[in-house]
Design a protein around this motif. Structure first.
Motif, PDB file in Angstrom:
ATOM      1  N   UNK A   1       0.816  -1.430   0.130  1.00  7.84           N
ATOM      2  CA  UNK A   1       0.051   0.032   0.206  1.00  7.84           C
ATOM      3  C   UNK A   1       1.102   1.265  -0.034  1.00  7.84           C
ATOM      4  N   UNK A   2       0.262   2.378  -0.213  1.00  7.20           N
ATOM      5  CA  UNK A   2       0.829   3.811  -0.364  1.00  7.20           C
ATOM      6  C   UNK A   2       0.128   4.617   0.561  1.00  7.20           C
ATOM      7  N   UNK A   3       0.658   5.951   0.659  1.00  3.75           N
ATOM      8  CA  UNK A   3       0.343   6.921   1.461  1.00  3.75           C
ATOM      9  C   UNK A   3      -0.139   8.255   0.649  1.00  3.75           C
TER      10      UNK A   3
ATOM     11  N   UNK B   1      -2.870   9.027   5.287  1.00  3.02           N
ATOM     12  CA  UNK B   1      -3.953   7.857   5.210  1.00  3.02           C
ATOM     13  C   UNK B   1      -3.307   6.905   4.106  1.00  3.02           C
ATOM     14  N   UNK B   2      -3.880   5.640   4.488  1.00  6.62           N
ATOM     15  CA  UNK B   2      -3.427   4.514   3.568  1.00  6.62           C
ATOM     16  C   UNK B   2      -4.333   4.445   2.275  1.00  6.62           C
ATOM     17  N   UNK B   3      -3.476   4.205   1.211  1.00  6.75           N
ATOM     18  CA  UNK B   3      -3.958   4.246  -0.183  1.00  6.75           C
ATOM     19  C   UNK B   3      -3.524   2.608  -0.639  1.00  6.75           C
ATOM     20  N   UNK B   4      -4.621   1.897  -1.079  1.00  7.00           N
ATOM     21  CA  UNK B   4      -4.160   0.620  -1.687  1.00  7.00           C
ATOM     22  C   UNK B   4      -3.455   0.860  -2.817  1.00  7.00           C
TER      23      UNK B   4
ATOM     24  N   UNK C   1       4.958   4.808  -2.968  1.00  2.00           N
ATOM     25  CA  UNK C   1       4.521   5.925  -3.284  1.00  2.00           C
ATOM     26  C   UNK C   1       3.807   6.865  -2.166  1.00  2.00           C
ATOM     27  N   UNK C   2       4.201   8.320  -2.314  1.00  2.00           N
ATOM     28  CA  UNK C   2       3.593   9.160  -1.362  1.00  2.00           C
ATOM     29  C   UNK C   2       3.010  10.150  -2.197  1.00  2.00           C
TER      30      UNK C   2
END
Length: 146
Positions: A93-95, A105-108, A132-133
């Motif tokens: 996951x990314x942020x 926040x988390x991002x799939x 990835x941020x």
């Protein structure tokens, strides 16, 4: 369970599953991360100190280092911010990071399976993971105009 949720294990089970010895302060660090994902070592220490008053900031740093080495926690380092720790590991996951207040926040995964992204020129590397941020303004900051 959605892809953003971490399986529920108690702190001692998580620590043991990572091959580490269970101590009161380590258990408190894992519990603190369950309470406050994306926390800095100082924030984790403040939480841990409430339940284990004799714990030092150094012992929190030691636990986080041991946990990161064992794959129990993930350290993320948004530019210009202190390192942050989370229990959500090994799921690609990314942020999202608010450039005003620092909320995270988390991002799939942005697309597909790891590594999600393919560099234009991998220079011969066999890419395994992409971190990835995404930077932007969170809804709270946007609404307040701050």
């Amino acid at each position: 369970m959605t892809s953003l949720e971490t399986p529920v294990l108690d702190a001692a089970a998580r620590i043991r599953a990572s091959g580490l010895r269970v101590t009161e302060s380590r258990r408190a660090v894992v519990d603190a991360l369950g309470e406050r994902p994306h926390a800095s070592a100082d924030e984790i220490f403040a939480i841990v100190a409430r339940s284990v008053p004799g714990t030092s900031l150094q012992s929190v740093y030691n636990a986080l280092s041991d946990f990161a080495d064992a794959g129990l926690v993930r350290r993320i380092e948004p530019a210009g911010r202190p390192g942050l720790f989370e229990l959500r590991v090994a799921d690609n996951h990314h942020h999202l990071v608010c450039s005003r207040c620092g909320a995270v926040e988390d991002v799939d995964c942005v697309v597909g399976a790891p590594p999600c992204l393919t560099p234009a020129d991998a220079h011969g590397y066999a890419v395994q993971v992409a971190e990835v941020t995404f930077w932007g303004i969170c809804p709270s900051c946007a609404a307040s105009g701050s």
